[in-house]
Design a protein around this motif. Structure first.
Motif, PDB file in Angstrom:
ATOM      1  N   HIS A 157      -8.367  -8.570  90.953  1.00  0.00           N
ATOM      2  CA  HIS A 157      -9.622  -9.332  90.953  1.00  0.00           C
ATOM      3  C   HIS A 157      -9.225 -10.787  90.727  1.00  0.00           C
ATOM      4  O   HIS A 157      -9.000 -11.207  89.575  1.00  0.00           O
ATOM      5  N   GLU A 181     -17.190 -14.120  86.594  1.00  0.00           N
ATOM      6  CA  GLU A 181     -17.224 -14.103  88.068  1.00  0.00           C
ATOM      7  C   GLU A 181     -18.380 -14.958  88.598  1.00  0.00           C
ATOM      8  O   GLU A 181     -18.276 -15.546  89.677  1.00  0.00           O
ATOM      9  N   PHE A 220     -10.033  -8.507  95.389  1.00  0.00           N
ATOM     10  CA  PHE A 220     -11.478  -8.669  95.246  1.00  0.00           C
ATOM     11  C   PHE A 220     -11.692 -10.147  94.898  1.00  0.00           C
ATOM     12  O   PHE A 220     -11.025 -10.664  93.997  1.00  0.00           O
ATOM     13  N   THR A 246     -15.409 -12.656  94.693  1.00  0.00           N
ATOM     14  CA  THR A 246     -16.697 -12.480  93.989  1.00  0.00           C
ATOM     15  C   THR A 246     -17.784 -12.279  95.045  1.00  0.00           C
ATOM     16  O   THR A 246     -17.475 -12.161  96.232  1.00  0.00           O
ATOM     17  N   VAL A 261     -17.142  -9.549  97.441  1.00  0.00           N
ATOM     18  CA  VAL A 261     -17.677  -8.400  96.721  1.00  0.00           C
ATOM     19  C   VAL A 261     -19.173  -8.251  97.014  1.00  0.00           C
ATOM     20  O   VAL A 261     -19.904  -9.243  97.057  1.00  0.00           O
ATOM     21  N   MET A 269     -22.662  -6.562  95.612  1.00  0.00           N
ATOM     22  CA  MET A 269     -23.366  -5.979  94.457  1.00  0.00           C
ATOM     23  C   MET A 269     -24.848  -6.268  94.668  1.00  0.00           C
ATOM     24  O   MET A 269     -25.283  -7.408  94.490  1.00  0.00           O
ATOM     25  N   THR A 283     -26.835  -4.517  87.991  1.00  0.00           N
ATOM     26  CA  THR A 283     -26.198  -5.839  88.086  1.00  0.00           C
ATOM     27  C   THR A 283     -27.155  -6.848  87.472  1.00  0.00           C
ATOM     28  O   THR A 283     -28.376  -6.685  87.563  1.00  0.00           O
ATOM     29  N   THR A 313     -15.944  -4.733 100.896  1.00  0.00           N
ATOM     30  CA  THR A 313     -15.728  -4.526  99.464  1.00  0.00           C
ATOM     31  C   THR A 313     -17.010  -4.239  98.677  1.00  0.00           C
ATOM     32  O   THR A 313     -17.541  -5.133  98.000  1.00  0.00           O
ATOM     33  N   ARG A 329     -18.395  -3.267  95.407  1.00  0.00           N
ATOM     34  CA  ARG A 329     -17.667  -3.325  94.115  1.00  0.00           C
ATOM     35  C   ARG A 329     -17.351  -1.917  93.615  1.00  0.00           C
ATOM     36  O   ARG A 329     -16.200  -1.587  93.368  1.00  0.00           O
ATOM     37  N   SER A 366     -22.854  -0.490  91.524  1.00  0.00           N
ATOM     38  CA  SER A 366     -23.344  -1.841  91.833  1.00  0.00           C
ATOM     39  C   SER A 366     -24.133  -1.908  93.132  1.00  0.00           C
ATOM     40  O   SER A 366     -24.696  -2.958  93.428  1.00  0.00           O
ATOM     41  N   CYS A 367     -24.123  -0.849  93.931  1.00  0.00           N
ATOM     42  CA  CYS A 367     -24.618  -0.962  95.309  1.00  0.00           C
ATOM     43  C   CYS A 367     -25.746   0.013  95.600  1.00  0.00           C
ATOM     44  O   CYS A 367     -25.757   1.150  95.108  1.00  0.00           O
ATOM     45  N   SER A 418     -12.703  -0.339  97.160  1.00  0.00           N
ATOM     46  CA  SER A 418     -13.714  -0.190  96.113  1.00  0.00           C
ATOM     47  C   SER A 418     -13.031   0.408  94.888  1.00  0.00           C
ATOM     48  O   SER A 418     -11.812   0.549  94.864  1.00  0.00           O
TER      49      SER A 418
END
Ligand code: GUN
Ligand code: FE
Length: 451
Positions: free
Chosen positions: A80, A107, A138, A140, A165, A167, A173, A212, A214, A218-219, A240
């Protein structure tokens, strides 16, 4: 005699198989203008003396001194880049608290492109100085800063595979750090892919965009499906986090009634160009799915000691045919060095094999067959990483890229000039510090020099 871009003469260590390290003593390595190893010649070859005589004294002839050795450049499968700004700190709380308390705040600062520039320049240079020539990053959620990271890799000569990333799940989040919505997350990702492909066209060593998400928490489902579609449309790598900790693994079980591996597969996110970090809680079925789809594990042994609530049975997954490489996981892992992670992967595997709870009798304490050797750990940091990315890197062999570290052993405890070369290799792996890494080369170009 054919002219090559560079000719190197010296002793090299390179993986021949996951368990065997090949020693190429005093070999000649011929590197062409594309930075590929076109030919390797052993001292027994009848032409060897003539070739050495022909090249000696030329500017493109690089002959190692007695106490110097070649290693392949390391392949770090999980970094990261923004978390370099907090490396070595904030390792006191569990994964989900760590993300919310320390990591999302740091981040979020990468909306500031000047801050991003400072941190990203530094992390790319630091990894090169530690012998790492290919990195799966990764960045951000920020598109501009993520493109900047790819540009910095291109400029510094590192083979960077970079992900913006995604998210977008508002439940898991924070408002100050997430994609605006699913549509912008996908649109930004596609613009990012095209921008990085354009940067890659002018980078000899290759710079690549990576889809990517995360991690599943997050998704949204829409984002995960959209990202799977984008990866297929643009034939990109995918990365991931997968089945990392009790909390994360349990969350995905609750949401889908299946493990991460099968959930990611449903969204089109497992392919030969997929690399999943951690994977501590893979079932045997999950591991078989990884092997079938060509999905690789990024094994992050230092980070796992803090966040994964377990030691991953890496020898078992290797025996099931899963591709595996090593990751530092900066900053879940505090160290930018894959040397440190090679050592930790051996140490952790030994602790898994023997067990740790002395209240139990010895025969019940551990998991037999778990240990890996230093040769296997070196394979993970080099050839295993290259195979995981489906790139010809991580080996000093013909038709592979000249990605190499030149190691100076002057201050290592080598007292016998005839020391067995397997022992020299092990001393290098266990004792090298960045100051022993004299030069680093990527795709036939010198990208780092100690002095
Ligand atoms: N899972 C989701 N994000 C992260 C991260 O940044 N580090 C680690 N170790 N695990 C994660
Ligand atoms: Fe991570």
């Amino acid at each position: 005699m054919k002219e090559y871009a560079h000719v190197f003469l010296g002793t090299a260590f390179t993986s021949q198989s996951p368990k065997e390290v090949q020693i190429l003593k005093d070999h000649l390595f011929f590197v062409n203008a594309d930075g590929m190893i076109e030919k390797i010649i052993a001292p027994e070859d009848t032409e060897y003396p003539n070739i050495v005589r022909f090249y000696q004294g030329k500017e493109n002839f690089h002959q190692l001194e007695d106490h110097q050795y070649f290693l392949p450049g390391f392949v770090d499968l999980h970094v990261h880049a923004p978390q370099w700004a907090q490396a070595g700190t904030a390792l006191d709380i569990p994964l989900n608290d760590w993300l919310n308390t320390y990591t999302f705040p740091i981040e979020s600062k990468f909306s500031d492109i000047d801050f991003a520039q400072k941190v990203y320049q530094d992390v790319v240079s630091t990894l090169l100085a530690n012998g790492t020539t290919t990195v799966l990053y990764f960045a951000t959620v920020h598109k501009e800063a993520s493109i900047l990271l790819a540009q910095i890799c291109a400029d510094k000569g590192q083979r960077g595979l970079v992900g913006k990333v995604v998210m977008d799940n508002p439940d898991l989040t924070p408002e100050y750090y997430r994609d605006e919505n699913t549509q912008t997350a996908l649109a930004d990702t596609e613009e990012f892919i095209l921008a990085v492909k354009a940067i890659g066209k002018n980078a000899k060593q290759g710079v690549y965009p990576v889809v990517t998400p995360r991690f599943i928490p997050s998704c949204s489902d829409e984002a995960l499906q959209g990202l799977g579609d984008l990866a297929a449309k643009h034939n990109t790598h995918i990365q991931s986090h997968c089945s990392e900790s009790d909390w994360e693994h349990g969350y995905v079980q609750e949401r889908y009634k299946k493990n991460d591996a099968f959930a990611l597969h449903d969204f089109g996110l497992l392919s030969d160009k997929s690399v999943m970090a951690h994977c501590n809680f893979l079932s045997d079925e999950d591991a078989e799915l990884f092997a079938e789809t060509g999905t690789a594990i990024a094994h992050c042994p230092i980070s796992n000691a803090y966040f994964a609530n377990s030691v991953i049975p890496i020898a078992h997954f290797h025996s099931k045919g899963v591709e595996i490489g090593l990751g530092t996981d900066i900053s879940g892992g505090f160290s930018p060095s894959l040397y440190d992670n090679v050592k930790q992967s051996v140490i952790s595997s030994r602790m898994l094999e023997d067990g740790v709870n002395t209240k139990l009798p010895a025969e019940q304490r551990g998991v037999p067959g778990s240990r890996i050797t230093v040769n296997e750990a070196f394979y993970l940091a080099t050839a295993g990483g290259g195979k995981s990315l489906s790139l010809p890197v991580g080996r000093l062999t013909e038709n592979y890229s000249w990605d190499a570290q030149i190691i100076d052993t002057t201050n290592l405890p080598l007292y016998d000039s005839n020391e067995d070369l397997q022992d020299v290799f092990q001393k290098i792996i266990y004792l090298v510090r960045p100051e022993n890494i004299l030069e680093v080369w990527v795709q036939g170009e010198k990208v780092h020099s100690r002095d």
